[in-house]
Every structure is written in C-alpha cells, then in structure tokens.
Motif scaffolding. Structure first.
Motif, PDB file in Angstrom:
ATOM      1  N   GLU A 189     101.116  26.488 -20.484  1.00  0.00           N
ATOM      2  CA  GLU A 189     102.312  25.873 -20.706  1.00  0.00           C
ATOM      3  C   GLU A 189     103.341  25.833 -19.751  1.00  0.00           C
ATOM      4  O   GLU A 189     103.375  26.709 -18.892  1.00  0.00           O
ATOM      5  CB  GLU A 189     103.051  26.889 -21.885  1.00  0.00           C
ATOM      6  N   PRO A 190     103.923  24.828 -19.421  1.00  0.00           N
ATOM      7  CA  PRO A 190     104.738  24.671 -18.074  1.00  0.00           C
ATOM      8  C   PRO A 190     106.045  25.528 -18.275  1.00  0.00           C
ATOM      9  O   PRO A 190     106.628  25.693 -19.291  1.00  0.00           O
ATOM     10  CB  PRO A 190     105.030  23.192 -18.138  1.00  0.00           C
ATOM     11  N   GLN A 191     106.347  26.120 -17.284  1.00  0.00           N
ATOM     12  CA  GLN A 191     107.579  26.855 -17.262  1.00  0.00           C
ATOM     13  C   GLN A 191     108.875  26.028 -17.123  1.00  0.00           C
ATOM     14  O   GLN A 191     109.395  25.972 -15.780  1.00  0.00           O
ATOM     15  CB  GLN A 191     107.379  28.051 -16.353  1.00  0.00           C
ATOM     16  N   LEU A 192     109.351  25.584 -18.194  1.00  0.00           N
ATOM     17  CA  LEU A 192     110.367  24.562 -17.777  1.00  0.00           C
ATOM     18  C   LEU A 192     111.808  25.119 -17.557  1.00  0.00           C
ATOM     19  O   LEU A 192     112.594  24.778 -16.856  1.00  0.00           O
ATOM     20  CB  LEU A 192     110.669  23.677 -19.058  1.00  0.00           C
ATOM     21  N   GLU A 193     111.787  26.370 -18.321  1.00  0.00           N
ATOM     22  CA  GLU A 193     113.093  27.043 -18.045  1.00  0.00           C
ATOM     23  C   GLU A 193     113.463  27.310 -16.768  1.00  0.00           C
ATOM     24  O   GLU A 193     114.682  27.297 -16.088  1.00  0.00           O
ATOM     25  CB  GLU A 193     113.120  28.353 -18.965  1.00  0.00           C
ATOM     26  N   ALA A 194     112.362  27.976 -15.780  1.00  0.00           N
ATOM     27  CA  ALA A 194     112.481  27.956 -14.555  1.00  0.00           C
ATOM     28  C   ALA A 194     113.078  27.096 -13.801  1.00  0.00           C
ATOM     29  O   ALA A 194     113.958  26.874 -12.854  1.00  0.00           O
ATOM     30  CB  ALA A 194     111.352  28.783 -13.870  1.00  0.00           C
ATOM     31  N   VAL A 195     112.345  25.933 -13.858  1.00  0.00           N
ATOM     32  CA  VAL A 195     112.854  24.683 -13.244  1.00  0.00           C
ATOM     33  C   VAL A 195     114.371  24.011 -13.561  1.00  0.00           C
ATOM     34  O   VAL A 195     115.190  23.541 -12.605  1.00  0.00           O
ATOM     35  CB  VAL A 195     111.857  23.495 -13.614  1.00  0.00           C
ATOM     36  N   LYS A 234     116.700  26.186 -12.041  1.00  0.00           N
ATOM     37  CA  LYS A 234     116.878  26.189 -10.554  1.00  0.00           C
ATOM     38  C   LYS A 234     117.887  24.889 -10.231  1.00  0.00           C
ATOM     39  O   LYS A 234     118.749  24.902  -9.292  1.00  0.00           O
ATOM     40  CB  LYS A 234     115.555  26.070  -9.900  1.00  0.00           C
ATOM     41  N   GLN A 235     117.375  23.639 -11.177  1.00  0.00           N
ATOM     42  CA  GLN A 235     118.258  22.610 -10.887  1.00  0.00           C
ATOM     43  C   GLN A 235     119.864  22.782 -11.318  1.00  0.00           C
ATOM     44  O   GLN A 235     120.494  22.133 -10.597  1.00  0.00           O
ATOM     45  CB  GLN A 235     117.650  21.460 -11.647  1.00  0.00           C
ATOM     46  N   VAL A 236     120.037  23.592 -12.272  1.00  0.00           N
ATOM     47  CA  VAL A 236     121.413  23.896 -12.657  1.00  0.00           C
ATOM     48  C   VAL A 236     122.110  24.625 -11.789  1.00  0.00           C
ATOM     49  O   VAL A 236     123.225  24.260 -11.272  1.00  0.00           O
ATOM     50  CB  VAL A 236     121.329  24.617 -14.074  1.00  0.00           C
ATOM     51  N   ILE A 274     123.105  22.383  -8.738  1.00  0.00           N
ATOM     52  CA  ILE A 274     124.213  21.303  -9.220  1.00  0.00           C
ATOM     53  C   ILE A 274     125.507  22.088  -9.132  1.00  0.00           C
ATOM     54  O   ILE A 274     126.545  21.894  -8.456  1.00  0.00           O
ATOM     55  CB  ILE A 274     124.074  20.459 -10.585  1.00  0.00           C
ATOM     56  N   VAL A 275     125.538  23.216  -9.654  1.00  0.00           N
ATOM     57  CA  VAL A 275     126.654  24.116  -9.616  1.00  0.00           C
ATOM     58  C   VAL A 275     127.247  24.524  -8.222  1.00  0.00           C
ATOM     59  O   VAL A 275     128.340  24.654  -7.899  1.00  0.00           O
ATOM     60  CB  VAL A 275     126.510  25.480 -10.591  1.00  0.00           C
ATOM     61  N   LYS A 276     126.180  24.772  -7.332  1.00  0.00           N
ATOM     62  CA  LYS A 276     126.781  25.132  -5.961  1.00  0.00           C
ATOM     63  C   LYS A 276     127.280  24.032  -4.961  1.00  0.00           C
ATOM     64  O   LYS A 276     128.191  24.535  -4.271  1.00  0.00           O
ATOM     65  CB  LYS A 276     125.257  25.453  -5.138  1.00  0.00           C
ATOM     66  N   LYS A 277     127.040  22.795  -5.558  1.00  0.00           N
ATOM     67  CA  LYS A 277     127.679  21.894  -4.862  1.00  0.00           C
ATOM     68  C   LYS A 277     129.083  21.637  -5.080  1.00  0.00           C
ATOM     69  O   LYS A 277     129.513  21.742  -6.006  1.00  0.00           O
ATOM     70  CB  LYS A 277     126.755  20.449  -5.117  1.00  0.00           C
TER      71      LYS A 277
END
Length: 153
Positions: free
Chosen positions: A100-106, A109-111, A114-117
């Motif tokens: 099962e892919p670990q989508l939550e981690a990806v 990370k993307q969120v 985005i929030v850091k910018k």
C-alpha cells in the motif's frame, strides 16, 4: 360482458402454462445421479474415470507417454532459460503482492512545503488581480487592448 372477454383467454392460457411448468419441472424432480440416456451415462463415466486417473498422477498428465513428459520438461527448461526463471515454477500461478502506498506522508510533506512559502504581494499585483474572476486573464487582457485600439480610432 367485459369480465367474460378478459377472463376467457386467461382461463384458456392457464392450462397451457401449468402444463409447460409441469413438463419443465419433471426432469428436475428426477434423481441427479442417474442418467436417463445411456450415452449420457457413458459420458459421465468417462469423466469420472479421467478425474480418478488425474488424481493418481503427480504431474496431472493422464495417459502420457515418456516422450510427452520429456517434451514438456524440455519446453519448460527452454522457457526458464529464456525468461530467467530458474527458481520459479512455471506451471503454478504467480503470487503477486502489492504494498500500500503511503500517501499520508507524501501529502503531509507537500502541505508543509506549501505552508512554509510566504506569500508576498506587491501593489502592482493587487491592482492586476483585483476585480471580478477572470477579468485579469490573458484573454481578457487581449480584449481590453483591442478595445483600446478601437477607441483610439
């Protein structure tokens, strides 16, 4: 009068319907183990004999000669060498396992990226993008320029 016109065809067809159902259900009521036709019984016996012979063999080949077994073995060896499947059994169904892919981690990370910018807007950006939705699009800008050209004429 109307009642007789409607029920008369129904009464006539009711007997036919009952007769059809009885004729169709009669074979079902017979024992499933007994074959009514001698040819059918021979066919069933041959299938049972084949099934018993297949159980007795180790490789599943019924009435196979040594030449047939040798041909099967050479063909399987050719396939193993051509596909590099030395350790696998080519006659069995492969077992596939998917992780099962670990989508939550990806997504996390993307969120975080985005929030850091930090969003910085200049006065020019505010003027450019203020207005109704789509008023600042490229198509709208082209229309405005064409309108200005027409107004100048």
């Amino acid at each position: 009068m109307l009642n007789r016109c409607i029920t008369s065809p129904l009464r006539n067809s009711y007997g036919l319907i009952v007769a059809r159902h009885l004729s169709l259900s009669a074979p079902l009521a017979q024992s499933k183990q007994q074959a009514t036709d001698p040819i059918q019984q021979l066919f069933v016996n041959k299938i049972r004999d084949y099934y018993d012979k297949q159980k007795q063999t180790t490789d599943g080949l019924v009435d196979a000669t040594p030449d047939v077994r040798k041909s099967l073995e050479t063909t399987l060896n050719k396939l193993k060498h051509s596909f590099g499947a030395e350790t696998e059994d080519l006659l069995s169904i492969p077992k596939l396992e998917f992780k099962e892919p670990q989508l939550e981690a990806v997504i996390d990370k993307q969120v975080k990226e985005i929030v850091k910018k930090e969003v910085v807007l200049s006065q020019e950006d505010i003027k450019k993008y203020s207005g109704t939705y789509g008023s600042w699009s490229q198509e709208n800008q082209v229309k405005k320029q064409e309108q200005k050209k027409l107004d100048q004429r």
